[in-house]
Motif scaffolding. Structure first.
Motif, PDB file in Angstrom:
ATOM      1  N   THR A 323      35.491  21.008   9.464  1.00  0.00           N
ATOM      2  CA  THR A 323      35.092  19.602   9.332  1.00  0.00           C
ATOM      3  C   THR A 323      34.420  19.359   7.984  1.00  0.00           C
ATOM      4  OG1 THR A 323      34.747  19.558  11.723  1.00  0.00           O
ATOM      5  CG2 THR A 323      33.815  17.739  10.450  1.00  0.00           C
ATOM      6  N   ASP A 324      34.920  18.360   7.267  1.00  0.00           N
ATOM      7  CA  ASP A 324      34.402  18.013   5.927  1.00  0.00           C
ATOM      8  C   ASP A 324      34.466  19.196   4.960  1.00  0.00           C
ATOM      9  OD1 ASP A 324      33.802  15.415   6.803  1.00  0.00           O
ATOM     10  OD2 ASP A 324      31.832  16.045   7.517  1.00  0.00           O
ATOM     11  N   LYS A 325      35.305  20.176   5.281  1.00  0.00           N
ATOM     12  CA  LYS A 325      35.482  21.374   4.450  1.00  0.00           C
ATOM     13  C   LYS A 325      34.168  22.120   4.217  1.00  0.00           C
ATOM     14  CE  LYS A 325      39.628  19.798   2.016  1.00  0.00           C
ATOM     15  NZ  LYS A 325      40.314  19.745   0.700  1.00  0.00           N
ATOM     16  N   LYS A 326      33.262  22.027   5.158  1.00  0.00           N
ATOM     17  CA  LYS A 326      31.953  22.660   4.996  1.00  0.00           C
ATOM     18  C   LYS A 326      32.027  24.178   5.144  1.00  0.00           C
ATOM     19  CE  LYS A 326      29.086  18.744   6.465  1.00  0.00           C
ATOM     20  NZ  LYS A 326      28.160  18.231   7.509  1.00  0.00           N
ATOM     21  N   GLU A 327      32.853  24.646   6.091  1.00  0.00           N
ATOM     22  CA  GLU A 327      32.884  26.082   6.364  1.00  0.00           C
ATOM     23  C   GLU A 327      33.672  26.838   5.305  1.00  0.00           C
ATOM     24  OE1 GLU A 327      31.298  27.664   8.834  1.00  0.00           O
ATOM     25  OE2 GLU A 327      30.404  25.798   9.528  1.00  0.00           O
ATOM     26  N   ILE A 328      34.843  26.311   4.941  1.00  0.00           N
ATOM     27  CA  ILE A 328      35.706  26.964   3.959  1.00  0.00           C
ATOM     28  C   ILE A 328      36.167  25.890   2.978  1.00  0.00           C
ATOM     29  CG2 ILE A 328      37.743  28.411   3.584  1.00  0.00           C
ATOM     30  CD1 ILE A 328      37.510  29.354   6.453  1.00  0.00           C
ATOM     31  N   PRO A 329      35.417  25.640   1.916  1.00  0.00           N
ATOM     32  CA  PRO A 329      35.687  24.519   1.014  1.00  0.00           C
ATOM     33  C   PRO A 329      37.095  24.528   0.411  1.00  0.00           C
ATOM     34  CG  PRO A 329      33.495  25.391   0.609  1.00  0.00           C
ATOM     35  CD  PRO A 329      34.156  26.336   1.563  1.00  0.00           C
ATOM     36  N   ALA A 331      39.836  25.462   1.791  1.00  0.00           N
ATOM     37  CA  ALA A 331      40.881  25.315   2.807  1.00  0.00           C
ATOM     38  C   ALA A 331      41.057  23.858   3.218  1.00  0.00           C
ATOM     39  CB  ALA A 331      40.525  26.157   4.024  1.00  0.00           C
ATOM     40  N   PRO A 332      42.217  23.519   3.762  1.00  0.00           N
ATOM     41  CA  PRO A 332      42.399  22.154   4.279  1.00  0.00           C
ATOM     42  C   PRO A 332      41.424  21.873   5.419  1.00  0.00           C
ATOM     43  CG  PRO A 332      44.488  23.350   4.194  1.00  0.00           C
ATOM     44  CD  PRO A 332      43.409  24.352   3.958  1.00  0.00           C
ATOM     45  N   GLU A 333      41.100  20.614   5.601  1.00  0.00           N
ATOM     46  CA  GLU A 333      40.193  20.260   6.704  1.00  0.00           C
ATOM     47  C   GLU A 333      40.839  20.549   8.050  1.00  0.00           C
ATOM     48  OE1 GLU A 333      37.089  16.681   7.947  1.00  0.00           O
ATOM     49  OE2 GLU A 333      38.572  16.348   6.358  1.00  0.00           O
ATOM     50  N   SER A 334      42.159  20.591   8.090  1.00  0.00           N
ATOM     51  CA  SER A 334      42.877  20.855   9.339  1.00  0.00           C
ATOM     52  C   SER A 334      42.843  22.325   9.748  1.00  0.00           C
ATOM     53  CB  SER A 334      44.336  20.416   9.208  1.00  0.00           C
ATOM     54  OG  SER A 334      44.963  21.102   8.126  1.00  0.00           O
ATOM     55  N   ALA A 335      42.413  23.205   8.855  1.00  0.00           N
ATOM     56  CA  ALA A 335      42.340  24.629   9.178  1.00  0.00           C
ATOM     57  C   ALA A 335      41.219  24.873  10.191  1.00  0.00           C
ATOM     58  CB  ALA A 335      42.104  25.450   7.914  1.00  0.00           C
ATOM     59  N   PHE A 336      41.362  25.945  10.947  1.00  0.00           N
ATOM     60  CA  PHE A 336      40.319  26.328  11.905  1.00  0.00           C
ATOM     61  C   PHE A 336      40.314  27.844  12.016  1.00  0.00           C
ATOM     62  CE2 PHE A 336      44.230  25.535  14.235  1.00  0.00           C
ATOM     63  CZ  PHE A 336      44.321  26.553  15.165  1.00  0.00           C
ATOM     64  N   THR A 343      32.049  40.953  10.724  1.00  0.00           N
ATOM     65  CA  THR A 343      32.605  39.705  11.242  1.00  0.00           C
ATOM     66  C   THR A 343      34.081  39.887  11.582  1.00  0.00           C
ATOM     67  OG1 THR A 343      31.055  38.233  10.130  1.00  0.00           O
ATOM     68  CG2 THR A 343      33.206  37.346  10.562  1.00  0.00           C
ATOM     69  N   ASN A 344      34.502  39.292  12.698  1.00  0.00           N
ATOM     70  CA  ASN A 344      35.902  39.226  13.089  1.00  0.00           C
ATOM     71  C   ASN A 344      36.359  37.784  12.958  1.00  0.00           C
ATOM     72  OD1 ASN A 344      37.055  41.863  14.626  1.00  0.00           O
ATOM     73  ND2 ASN A 344      34.832  41.744  14.866  1.00  0.00           N
ATOM     74  N   MET A 345      37.441  37.557  12.254  1.00  0.00           N
ATOM     75  CA  MET A 345      37.930  36.195  12.051  1.00  0.00           C
ATOM     76  C   MET A 345      39.449  36.146  12.147  1.00  0.00           C
ATOM     77  SD  MET A 345      37.566  33.641   8.704  1.00  0.00           S
ATOM     78  CE  MET A 345      38.501  34.744   7.628  1.00  0.00           C
ATOM     79  N   ILE A 346      39.950  35.147  12.871  1.00  0.00           N
ATOM     80  CA  ILE A 346      41.362  34.778  12.811  1.00  0.00           C
ATOM     81  C   ILE A 346      41.399  33.391  12.195  1.00  0.00           C
ATOM     82  CG2 ILE A 346      43.528  34.469  14.063  1.00  0.00           C
ATOM     83  CD1 ILE A 346      42.277  36.010  16.402  1.00  0.00           C
ATOM     84  N   TYR A 347      41.798  33.320  10.930  1.00  0.00           N
ATOM     85  CA  TYR A 347      41.901  32.048  10.216  1.00  0.00           C
ATOM     86  C   TYR A 347      43.283  31.467  10.468  1.00  0.00           C
ATOM     87  CZ  TYR A 347      42.612  28.883   6.225  1.00  0.00           C
ATOM     88  OH  TYR A 347      42.914  27.808   5.425  1.00  0.00           O
ATOM     89  N   VAL A 348      43.323  30.192  10.858  1.00  0.00           N
ATOM     90  CA  VAL A 348      44.575  29.540  11.232  1.00  0.00           C
ATOM     91  C   VAL A 348      44.732  28.275  10.395  1.00  0.00           C
ATOM     92  CG1 VAL A 348      45.934  28.592  13.137  1.00  0.00           C
ATOM     93  CG2 VAL A 348      44.305  30.446  13.581  1.00  0.00           C
ATOM     94  N   GLU A 368      35.400  33.163   0.857  1.00  0.00           N
ATOM     95  CA  GLU A 368      35.965  33.585  -0.425  1.00  0.00           C
ATOM     96  C   GLU A 368      37.278  34.328  -0.214  1.00  0.00           C
ATOM     97  OE1 GLU A 368      34.590  35.963  -4.508  1.00  0.00           O
ATOM     98  OE2 GLU A 368      33.147  35.638  -2.867  1.00  0.00           O
ATOM     99  N   LEU A 369      37.345  35.101   0.858  1.00  0.00           N
ATOM    100  CA  LEU A 369      38.598  35.791   1.176  1.00  0.00           C
ATOM    101  C   LEU A 369      39.722  34.781   1.395  1.00  0.00           C
ATOM    102  CD1 LEU A 369      40.056  38.506   1.985  1.00  0.00           C
ATOM    103  CD2 LEU A 369      39.544  37.847   4.344  1.00  0.00           C
ATOM    104  N   VAL A 370      39.446  33.752   2.174  1.00  0.00           N
ATOM    105  CA  VAL A 370      40.458  32.717   2.425  1.00  0.00           C
ATOM    106  C   VAL A 370      40.870  32.053   1.112  1.00  0.00           C
ATOM    107  CG1 VAL A 370      40.903  30.497   3.542  1.00  0.00           C
ATOM    108  CG2 VAL A 370      39.699  32.312   4.796  1.00  0.00           C
ATOM    109  N   GLU A 371      39.899  31.748   0.280  1.00  0.00           N
ATOM    110  CA  GLU A 371      40.198  31.113  -1.009  1.00  0.00           C
ATOM    111  C   GLU A 371      41.139  31.978  -1.838  1.00  0.00           C
ATOM    112  OE1 GLU A 371      37.866  29.118  -4.837  1.00  0.00           O
ATOM    113  OE2 GLU A 371      36.766  30.384  -3.409  1.00  0.00           O
ATOM    114  N   LYS A 372      40.910  33.282  -1.859  1.00  0.00           N
ATOM    115  CA  LYS A 372      41.757  34.185  -2.626  1.00  0.00           C
ATOM    116  C   LYS A 372      43.178  34.234  -2.065  1.00  0.00           C
ATOM    117  CE  LYS A 372      38.137  37.215  -4.509  1.00  0.00           C
ATOM    118  NZ  LYS A 372      38.486  36.956  -5.923  1.00  0.00           N
ATOM    119  N   VAL A 373      43.315  34.188  -0.749  1.00  0.00           N
ATOM    120  CA  VAL A 373      44.651  34.164  -0.155  1.00  0.00           C
ATOM    121  C   VAL A 373      45.367  32.870  -0.536  1.00  0.00           C
ATOM    122  CG1 VAL A 373      45.976  34.123   1.984  1.00  0.00           C
ATOM    123  CG2 VAL A 373      44.008  35.651   1.769  1.00  0.00           C
TER     124      VAL A 373
END
Length: 379
Positions: A323-329, A331-336, A343-348, A368-373
């Motif tokens: 929401t509002d790109k607060k968690e992963i700036p 990434a799209p706002e539609s990502a979750f 930490t364990n994460m499944i980024y979708v 930052e990992l998501v940003e690099k991908v």
């Protein structure tokens, strides 16, 4: 059990050097917590809580591990993605899925229903108590009534799914107030209760209440529900296991069943590989469809992704929203993402047809990992 087809980065026009940077970054930013998860527990704030001792199985974890799945193909992996490890609160997304399946199949009319009318008295399985003199527990209740108080009778399934119930009580020896207690200890027991739906509070005792309530609706263990209705249909491996606690057994229809936990706060929970995590993540990316079959209703996935009014970055557990790109700036706002400690994460990321599984990464590095991908795939 199906295999996941792999493709080289160049085949999908992905920048191979940048993708290698992703792998190097994930390995370099591995969590520095002890790989002995019992030791890590006692060295954390969880181990210092009242009643903070584990009561479910734990397992030493593996190395930093992950997968990048782009346009349906595995384009990168690191660590040991077939290794079965605890996934902590990613299990909450799996728990909420079993509730969604109950709604889809008509066992629960609506997530907005009160839970109380669905609950029969719950019979705990307690071999030790059988050996006691009957007079030793003359004044103790023989059943568990999860929603018998005036406050708890007002709780809906949705309140539990959004962690806004403020359920009061003790389950499996863990009182609600003993999980992440806040403020002065003199206020913990007599605090004013919040109206269900009005306050968000992440609380594993209440998550376990939902797990027990859901099992009583299904009248079968939730791992069986999840296996038959989800994992068998999406090519899951035979290696995952979902457990509860050493004292979380009950009797339903004459059968001894273990109520699972929705995380590993006190041990137990979901033991699963990165590949099986990715299958679940890809199922949620595709709105519950797999190979043309609707496994979970699209309506349920959409509800799971709807923001909680009092905690707008949270849907149904454990769907964290961008929401509002607060968690992963980046990434799209539609990502979750489905998120658990470790930490364990499944980024979708439906917009980019992207799923990232990252295990045992420093929590502060996941964005930052998501940003690099995203940079590697040219987004």
């Amino acid at each position: 059990m199906g295999n996941w087809e792999k493709k080289e980065a160049a085949e999908l026009k992905v920048n191979a050097p940048k993708l290698q940077e992703v792998i190097d970054f994930a390995i370099a930013t591995e969590s520095n917590a002890d790989k002995n998860l019992k030791m890590a527990h006692y060295l954390s704030a969880f181990g210092r809580e009242p009643f903070g001792f584990p009561i479910g199985p734990m397992k030493d974890r593996g190395p930093a591990t992950g997968l990048v799945i782009y346009k349906g193909y595995v384009i990168a992996e690191w660590g040991d993605p077939y290794r079965v490890d605890l996934t902590f609160s990613v299990a909450k997304s799996i728990l909420s899925t079993t509730v969604g399946l109950a709604v889809d199949q008509g066992l629960i009319n609506s997530e907005k229903d009160l839970v109380y009318p669905y609950m029969a008295p719950i019979i705990p399985y307690d071999p030790y108590r059988i050996q006691m003199n009957k007079s030793d527990h003359l004044n103790q209740e023989d059943v568990i009534e999860l929603f018998a108080t005036d406050h708890n009778k007002k709780i809906t399934w949705e309140h539990l799914l959004r962690q806004t119930s403020d359920w009061e009580g003790t389950l499996w020896g863990k009182p609600d107030w003993g999980d992440r207690p806040q403020g002065n200890s003199s206020t913990w027991l007599q605090r004013e209760r919040n109206e269900p739906g009005s306050v968000y509070k992440y609380n594993d005792t209440r998550v376990n209440v939902l797990a027990l309530a859901a099992m009583n609706v299904w009248r079968k263990p939730l791992p069986v529900v999840f296996k038959e209705n989800v994992m068998d249909k999406i090519g899951g491996s035979p290696t995952w296991r979902w457990t509860g606690y050493e004292n979380s057994f009950v009797i339903i229809d004459g059968q001894i069943m273990q109520a699972v936990s929705g995380g590993s706060h006190w041990g137990g929970g979901m033991f699963i590989s990165a590949y099986d995590q990715a299958r679940f993540g890809y199922l949620t990316l595709n709105k519950g469809r797999w190979n043309g079959q609707q496994i979970i209703s699209e309506a349920w996935i959409n509800k799971s992704l709807s923001p909680t009014p009092v905690q707008t970055n949270y849907g149904f557990m454990n769907y964290f929203l961008n929401t509002d790109k607060k968690e992963i700036p980046a990434a799209p706002e539609s990502a979750f993402f489905h998120l658990g400690a470790g930490t364990n994460m499944i980024y979708v990321d439906p917009e980019n047809d992207l799923v990232i599984v990252s295990r045992w990464i420093d929590n502060n590095k996941k964005a930052e990992l998501v940003e690099k991908v995203l940079q590697a795939i040219g987004k």
